[in-house]
Design a protein around this motif. Sequence first.
Motif, mmCIF file in Angstrom:
data_model
loop_
_atom_site.group_PDB
_atom_site.id
_atom_site.type_symbol
_atom_site.label_atom_id
_atom_site.label_comp_id
_atom_site.label_asym_id
_atom_site.label_seq_id
_atom_site.Cartn_x
_atom_site.Cartn_y
_atom_site.Cartn_z
ATOM 1 N N LEU A 9 31.094 37.979 34.135
ATOM 2 C CA LEU A 9 32.334 38.735 33.981
ATOM 3 C C LEU A 9 33.350 38.308 35.038
ATOM 4 N N LEU A 10 32.925 38.210 36.270
ATOM 5 C CA LEU A 10 33.817 37.787 37.354
ATOM 6 C C LEU A 10 34.341 36.378 37.098
ATOM 7 N N LYS A 11 33.469 35.455 36.714
ATOM 8 C CA LYS A 11 33.881 34.073 36.449
ATOM 9 C C LYS A 11 34.881 33.993 35.305
ATOM 10 N N LEU A 12 34.635 34.746 34.237
ATOM 11 C CA LEU A 12 35.551 34.735 33.093
ATOM 12 C C LEU A 12 36.923 35.275 33.484
ATOM 13 N N ARG A 13 36.935 36.339 34.265
ATOM 14 C CA ARG A 13 38.216 36.916 34.704
ATOM 15 C C ARG A 13 38.979 35.944 35.582
ATOM 16 N N ARG A 21 43.440 44.625 37.438
ATOM 17 C CA ARG A 21 44.463 45.449 36.766
ATOM 18 C C ARG A 21 44.810 44.851 35.405
ATOM 19 N N ASP A 22 44.932 43.525 35.337
ATOM 20 C CA ASP A 22 45.211 42.871 34.056
ATOM 21 C C ASP A 22 44.131 43.217 33.034
ATOM 22 N N THR A 35 39.262 52.312 34.566
ATOM 23 C CA THR A 35 40.008 52.120 35.812
ATOM 24 C C THR A 35 39.685 50.753 36.416
ATOM 25 N N GLU A 36 40.557 50.321 37.308
ATOM 26 C CA GLU A 36 40.286 49.076 38.043
ATOM 27 C C GLU A 36 38.979 49.194 38.826
ATOM 28 N N GLY A 37 38.724 50.378 39.356
ATOM 29 C CA GLY A 37 37.504 50.604 40.128
ATOM 30 C C GLY A 37 36.252 50.392 39.304
ATOM 31 N N SER A 38 36.307 50.776 38.037
ATOM 32 C CA SER A 38 35.153 50.555 37.158
ATOM 33 C C SER A 38 34.910 49.063 36.962
ATOM 34 N N ILE A 39 35.975 48.315 36.780
ATOM 35 C CA ILE A 39 35.835 46.872 36.599
ATOM 36 C C ILE A 39 35.253 46.243 37.860
#
Length: 70
Positions: A9-13, A21-22, A35-39
Motif C-alpha cells: 500500500l505504501l509503495k503504491l501510494r 490526504r490525496d 481519515t488520513e490517520g487510518s491510512i
Amino acid sequence: MATFNHELLLKLREKKGWTRRDVMLKLHEFGVEITEGSIENWETDFSTPDAEKVVVLAKLFGTTAEALVK
C-alpha cells in the motif's frame, strides 16, 4: 491466515506521488469515509482495513484485492 500487505500500500501510494490526504479524498469519491490517520495506520501495520476497503483500495491503485493481502 492472510494479512494486509501494508508495505505494498505504501509503495503504491508513493509510486503515484500521492499524499495520505490525496488517498483519503479519492476514497471519499468512492463513498468510503476514512481519515488520513487510518491510512497511516494501515501503512504502518497498526491496523488493517476491512474487506470492503481493501477492494476499493485495489480499484484505486489498479491492482487486485489479492495483491493487497499476503
